[in-house]
Design a protein around this motif. Structure first.
Motif, PDB file in Angstrom:
ATOM      1  N   VAL A  19       0.835  -1.204   0.000  1.00 32.45           N
ATOM      2  CA  VAL A  19       0.000   0.000   0.000  1.00 32.45           C
ATOM      3  C   VAL A  19       0.868   1.251   0.000  1.00 32.45           C
ATOM      4  N   ALA A  20       1.944   1.242   0.787  1.00 32.49           N
ATOM      5  CA  ALA A  20       2.838   2.398   0.807  1.00 32.49           C
ATOM      6  C   ALA A  20       3.470   2.626  -0.565  1.00 32.49           C
ATOM      7  N   ALA A  21       3.856   1.545  -1.235  1.00 33.28           N
ATOM      8  CA  ALA A  21       4.463   1.669  -2.562  1.00 33.28           C
ATOM      9  C   ALA A  21       3.436   2.102  -3.593  1.00 33.28           C
ATOM     10  N   MET A  22       2.221   1.593  -3.504  1.00 31.14           N
ATOM     11  CA  MET A  22       1.161   2.020  -4.419  1.00 31.14           C
ATOM     12  C   MET A  22       0.918   3.520  -4.290  1.00 31.14           C
ATOM     13  N   ASP A  23       0.884   3.987  -3.047  1.00 32.09           N
ATOM     14  CA  ASP A  23       0.624   5.405  -2.801  1.00 32.09           C
ATOM     15  C   ASP A  23       1.767   6.269  -3.330  1.00 32.09           C
ATOM     16  N   GLU A  24       3.001   5.870  -3.045  1.00 35.97           N
ATOM     17  CA  GLU A  24       4.149   6.690  -3.447  1.00 35.97           C
ATOM     18  C   GLU A  24       4.348   6.683  -4.965  1.00 35.97           C
ATOM     19  N   PHE A  25       4.322   5.517  -5.583  1.00 32.23           N
ATOM     20  CA  PHE A  25       4.483   5.462  -7.038  1.00 32.23           C
ATOM     21  C   PHE A  25       3.278   6.071  -7.741  1.00 32.23           C
ATOM     22  N   GLY A  26       2.097   5.855  -7.185  1.00 33.55           N
ATOM     23  CA  GLY A  26       0.895   6.403  -7.806  1.00 33.55           C
ATOM     24  C   GLY A  26       0.826   7.912  -7.730  1.00 33.55           C
ATOM     25  N   THR A  27       1.461   8.488  -6.716  1.00 29.79           N
ATOM     26  CA  THR A  27       1.470   9.944  -6.552  1.00 29.79           C
ATOM     27  C   THR A  27       2.610  10.598  -7.320  1.00 29.79           C
ATOM     28  N   HIS A  28       3.786   9.973  -7.306  1.00 28.00           N
ATOM     29  CA  HIS A  28       4.983  10.614  -7.851  1.00 28.00           C
ATOM     30  C   HIS A  28       5.574   9.898  -9.063  1.00 28.00           C
ATOM     31  N   GLY A  29       5.013   8.749  -9.436  1.00 30.30           N
ATOM     32  CA  GLY A  29       5.588   8.012 -10.542  1.00 30.30           C
ATOM     33  C   GLY A  29       6.824   7.242 -10.124  1.00 30.30           C
ATOM     34  N   TYR A  30       7.384   6.515 -11.091  1.00 28.43           N
ATOM     35  CA  TYR A  30       8.558   5.698 -10.781  1.00 28.43           C
ATOM     36  C   TYR A  30       9.794   6.548 -10.521  1.00 28.43           C
ATOM     37  N   SER A  31      10.069   7.487 -11.427  1.00 29.97           N
ATOM     38  CA  SER A  31      11.345   8.215 -11.381  1.00 29.97           C
ATOM     39  C   SER A  31      11.520   9.008 -10.098  1.00 29.97           C
ATOM     40  N   THR A  32      10.478   9.682  -9.646  1.00 24.36           N
ATOM     41  CA  THR A  32      10.598  10.512  -8.440  1.00 24.36           C
ATOM     42  C   THR A  32       9.989   9.858  -7.205  1.00 24.36           C
ATOM     43  N   GLY A  33       9.447   8.670  -7.361  1.00 19.91           N
ATOM     44  CA  GLY A  33       8.950   7.945  -6.199  1.00 19.91           C
ATOM     45  C   GLY A  33      10.108   7.592  -5.267  1.00 19.91           C
ATOM     46  N   SER A  34       9.916   7.772  -3.986  1.00 21.41           N
ATOM     47  CA  SER A  34      11.002   7.639  -3.015  1.00 21.41           C
ATOM     48  C   SER A  34      10.908   6.338  -2.222  1.00 21.41           C
ATOM     49  N   LEU A  35      11.970   5.565  -2.259  1.00 18.93           N
ATOM     50  CA  LEU A  35      12.024   4.361  -1.427  1.00 18.93           C
ATOM     51  C   LEU A  35      12.061   4.725   0.049  1.00 18.93           C
ATOM     52  N   ASN A  36      12.669   5.874   0.369  1.00 18.36           N
ATOM     53  CA  ASN A  36      12.692   6.324   1.764  1.00 18.36           C
ATOM     54  C   ASN A  36      11.277   6.528   2.286  1.00 18.36           C
ATOM     55  N   VAL A  37      10.437   7.168   1.463  1.00 25.74           N
ATOM     56  CA  VAL A  37       9.058   7.422   1.871  1.00 25.74           C
ATOM     57  C   VAL A  37       8.301   6.104   2.000  1.00 25.74           C
ATOM     58  N   ILE A  38       8.497   5.210   1.041  1.00 24.85           N
ATOM     59  CA  ILE A  38       7.806   3.912   1.090  1.00 24.85           C
ATOM     60  C   ILE A  38       8.169   3.172   2.369  1.00 24.85           C
ATOM     61  N   ALA A  39       9.465   3.136   2.683  1.00 23.67           N
ATOM     62  CA  ALA A  39       9.903   2.438   3.894  1.00 23.67           C
ATOM     63  C   ALA A  39       9.319   3.082   5.137  1.00 23.67           C
TER      64      ALA A  39
END
Length: 216
Positions: A19-39
């Motif tokens: 869910v965290a990854a869906m939210d981050e990638f869905g909001t910012h896309g792959y390139s600017t999606g942050s693994l720090n935020v997902i974690a």
């Protein structure tokens, strides 16, 4: 693909990460999606993500696949429910209504659909869209083939061409529900249900014109 460490996690923890990854990638896309935020949002260490997946692209591909599986499960009554008792075009119109309603009420899935279809890097886009399209085709092809069997589509209908058109249309409609104006002159957003149903039928008319039997 996820590692064996991922498969050993509890379902609850896997769901938090997903869910965290869906939210981050869905909001910012792959390139600017942050693994720090997902974690952080999943409540795990960033290093743990690299124990679960080979890298960022591997995680993104998994998110895209799991999102498509969720959508497929939600649409299964429409994919499996056609038996020829209702005209195929009418059944498909109902399926598109359900599709629009689903994405209007599922922002995470809508965001991931946008991220996978609008990704600028072609290598990344192909890595996620190919398996996603395979999932879509696994549900759509049997539906179209049943329509040929019932006679609602011509016996010589080019099923592959119809499926290709649907693969273009469906992601566009998924995003149109939250992007007024994206749908063009035939409006589907913010309309009375009867008007929306009529407009869906207007779109399906030319889409199916070359695939349905001709009148006498």
């Amino acid at each position: 693909m996820p590692t064996s460490t991922w498969t050993r996690l509890s379902p609850a923890r896997r769901e938090r990460v997903l869910v965290a990854a869906m939210d981050e990638f869905g909001t910012h896309g792959y390139s600017t999606g942050s693994l720090n935020v997902i974690a952080r949002e999943a409540g795990v260490a960033k290093g743990s993500l690299f124990q679960y997946f080979e890298g960022k692209l591997d995680l993104f591909a998994y998110v895209a696949e799991q999102t498509s599986l969720r959508v497929h499960a939600a649409m299964r009554p429409w994919l499996d429910g056609y038996d020829g008792s209702t005209e195929f075009s009418r059944h498909l119109a109902g399926a598109l209504e359900a599709w629009l309603d689903y994405f209007a009420s599922h922002p995470l899935e809508r965001g991931v659909t946008a991220a996978t279809n609008m990704e600028l890097d072609p290598a990344v886009r192909n890595a996620v869209r190919v398996p996603v399209q395979d999932i879509y085709l696994a549900g759509l092809r049997p539906l179209a083939e049943r329509a040929v069997e019932t006679g609602d589509l011509r016996e010589d209908a080019d099923v592959d061409a119809l499926l290709s058109l649907l693969l273009v249309l469906l992601p566009h409609l998924a995003l149109a529900v939250h992007t007024p104006g994206l749908e063009g002159p035939v409006r589907l957003v913010g309309e009375h249900p009867e008007v929306r149903r009529a407009n869906i039928a207007r779109l399906l008319g030319p889409l199916l014109a070359d695939f349905v039997p001709k009148g006498p």
